[in-house]
Design a protein around this motif. Sequence first.
Motif, short mmCIF file in Angstrom:
data_model
loop_
_atom_site.label_atom_id
_atom_site.label_comp_id
_atom_site.label_asym_id
_atom_site.label_seq_id
_atom_site.Cartn_x
_atom_site.Cartn_y
_atom_site.Cartn_z
N ARG A 63 6.68 40.45 18.24
CA ARG A 63 6.62 41.58 19.19
C ARG A 63 7.08 41.18 20.58
NH1 ARG A 63 1.26 45.35 20.21
NH2 ARG A 63 2.20 46.77 21.75
N TYR A 64 6.73 39.97 20.99
CA TYR A 64 7.09 39.51 22.34
C TYR A 64 8.16 38.41 22.31
CZ TYR A 64 2.83 42.00 23.56
OH TYR A 64 1.88 42.97 23.71
N GLY A 65 8.67 38.09 21.12
CA GLY A 65 9.68 37.03 21.02
C GLY A 65 9.12 35.64 21.24
N GLY A 66 7.83 35.50 21.05
CA GLY A 66 7.20 34.19 21.26
C GLY A 66 7.49 33.22 20.13
N ILE A 67 7.84 32.01 20.49
CA ILE A 67 8.16 30.96 19.49
C ILE A 67 6.92 30.14 19.21
CG2 ILE A 67 9.54 28.89 19.04
CD1 ILE A 67 11.72 30.10 20.77
N GLY A 68 6.65 29.89 17.94
CA GLY A 68 5.47 29.11 17.55
C GLY A 68 5.60 27.64 17.90
N GLY A 69 4.47 26.97 18.00
CA GLY A 69 4.48 25.54 18.33
C GLY A 69 4.90 24.67 17.15
N LYS A 70 5.46 23.53 17.48
CA LYS A 70 5.92 22.58 16.45
C LYS A 70 4.71 21.89 15.81
CE LYS A 70 8.70 18.37 15.94
NZ LYS A 70 7.59 17.58 15.41
N GLY A 71 4.83 21.62 14.51
CA GLY A 71 3.76 20.90 13.81
C GLY A 71 3.70 19.44 14.24
N GLY A 72 2.55 18.81 14.05
CA GLY A 72 2.36 17.43 14.47
C GLY A 72 3.14 16.43 13.62
N ASP A 73 3.71 15.41 14.30
CA ASP A 73 4.40 14.32 13.62
C ASP A 73 3.39 13.24 13.21
OD1 ASP A 73 7.06 14.51 16.06
OD2 ASP A 73 6.88 15.51 14.12
N LEU A 118 0.85 -1.19 0.00
CA LEU A 118 0.00 0.00 0.00
C LEU A 118 0.88 1.25 0.00
CD1 LEU A 118 -2.94 1.05 0.21
CD2 LEU A 118 -2.62 1.09 2.70
N ARG A 119 0.64 2.12 -0.96
CA ARG A 119 1.39 3.38 -1.06
C ARG A 119 0.56 4.50 -0.45
NH1 ARG A 119 5.32 5.26 -5.03
NH2 ARG A 119 5.36 7.52 -5.09
N LEU A 120 1.15 5.25 0.47
CA LEU A 120 0.47 6.35 1.14
C LEU A 120 1.29 7.62 1.01
CD1 LEU A 120 -0.54 4.64 4.53
CD2 LEU A 120 -2.02 5.02 2.55
N HIS A 121 0.58 8.74 0.91
CA HIS A 121 1.26 10.04 0.94
C HIS A 121 1.01 10.64 2.32
CE1 HIS A 121 3.11 13.64 -0.71
NE2 HIS A 121 2.21 14.34 -0.02
N VAL A 122 2.09 10.96 3.02
CA VAL A 122 1.99 11.49 4.39
C VAL A 122 2.63 12.88 4.44
CG1 VAL A 122 1.92 9.24 5.50
CG2 VAL A 122 4.12 10.29 5.04
N ARG A 123 2.05 13.73 5.28
CA ARG A 123 2.58 15.09 5.42
C ARG A 123 2.44 15.54 6.87
NH1 ARG A 123 0.19 19.34 1.40
NH2 ARG A 123 -1.70 18.86 2.59
N GLY A 124 3.55 15.89 7.47
CA GLY A 124 3.54 16.38 8.84
C GLY A 124 2.90 17.75 8.92
N GLY A 125 2.44 18.10 10.11
CA GLY A 125 1.79 19.39 10.29
C GLY A 125 2.76 20.55 10.20
N ALA A 126 2.27 21.70 9.78
CA ALA A 126 3.10 22.91 9.69
C ALA A 126 3.29 23.51 11.08
CB ALA A 126 2.44 23.92 8.76
N GLY A 127 4.46 24.08 11.30
CA GLY A 127 4.72 24.74 12.57
C GLY A 127 3.94 26.03 12.69
N GLY A 128 3.60 26.40 13.91
CA GLY A 128 2.85 27.64 14.11
C GLY A 128 3.74 28.86 14.03
N ASN A 129 3.16 29.98 13.62
CA ASN A 129 3.92 31.23 13.55
C ASN A 129 4.21 31.75 14.96
OD1 ASN A 129 3.91 31.24 10.75
ND2 ASN A 129 1.96 32.37 10.66
N GLY A 130 5.36 32.38 15.10
CA GLY A 130 5.70 32.99 16.38
C GLY A 130 5.14 34.40 16.48
#
Length: 329
Positions: free
Chosen positions: A43-53, A28-40
Amino acid sequence: MVFLTRIVLCIAERKAPRKFRRGFIDSLRLHVRGGAGGNGLPRYGGIGGKGGDIYVEAKEGDLNVDGKRVLVARGGAGGCPSTQFLGLRGQSHSIILDLKLIADIGLVGFPNAGKSTLLKAISHAQPKIASYPFTTIKPNIGVLEYPDYRQITMADLPGLIEGAHANIGLGHSFMKHVERTKLLLFVVDIEGFQLSPKHKHRSCVETVLLLNKEVELYREDLLDKPAVLAVNKMDVTGAQQRWQEIRDTLKHLKDAVNDFSEELRPSRTLEFWDIFCISAKNDPSSVLKLRCELRHILDIVAEQSKDDKELQLLHQINSKIAQKGPDVV
């Protein structure tokens, strides 16, 4: 939200496309794509969250370890100063999931050698049987049940033919199902094999050599597995005479291989644990004898494997002791 949920439910209730209703899918051939990381937040130096594995997790069934997980696509990193606080995309690629059947014994042979007939006679399987090549187009599993409730599984595979390594016939695609077997049972026709009038007729011994060669070209280490040879269709006229003519050659195949043309010769010849003459269709006693001997051979293989593991463990312990050196008093 309610409207979207209803759409999902309707889709789930639809029948699967016809191409997915073939009954047996081993790749079985599947196309998989991990989630995109969130924007930071610059203004406050906040780091965005990591996308889902994305993980593939084994479930109970024909699999190695229940619950084992494999990472197949990483999620993108969250936005940070080095990325201008923009989240990165996750990994995106195609993966192929291959199913490899687990069976104690794997049947290997040319088309029409009688593998399916043998599987039916020796177990409770009901494979399709006919007198034309490639009757079996997908693996069949049979279970050998003994009076003491011991069970042994046997897999019948589509027939190999000369040139399978070059994708002739059904090719080698199904050979992956013998990789996890403990014993290979080669089944050949005493009268040999001819795919069609356009092809050469191969004698019984030549089919053995060609099977040996095709298995070797697929994966040479499969020749390390214990192997048994069953010469089938011994009920046909003249079978006994043919057997007398080839018996010594099959029993000493390594010594006789140089007597054959180079196109037939494998680089490494099989050494069979035993050779049986049977008629899967008309001689139940020969099938019963084979059935009993297969169990006996598997028991020997299991015992040897156990001894090898114990010896390997002992070597590991001795190696660790040697590395530490002698005790200082």
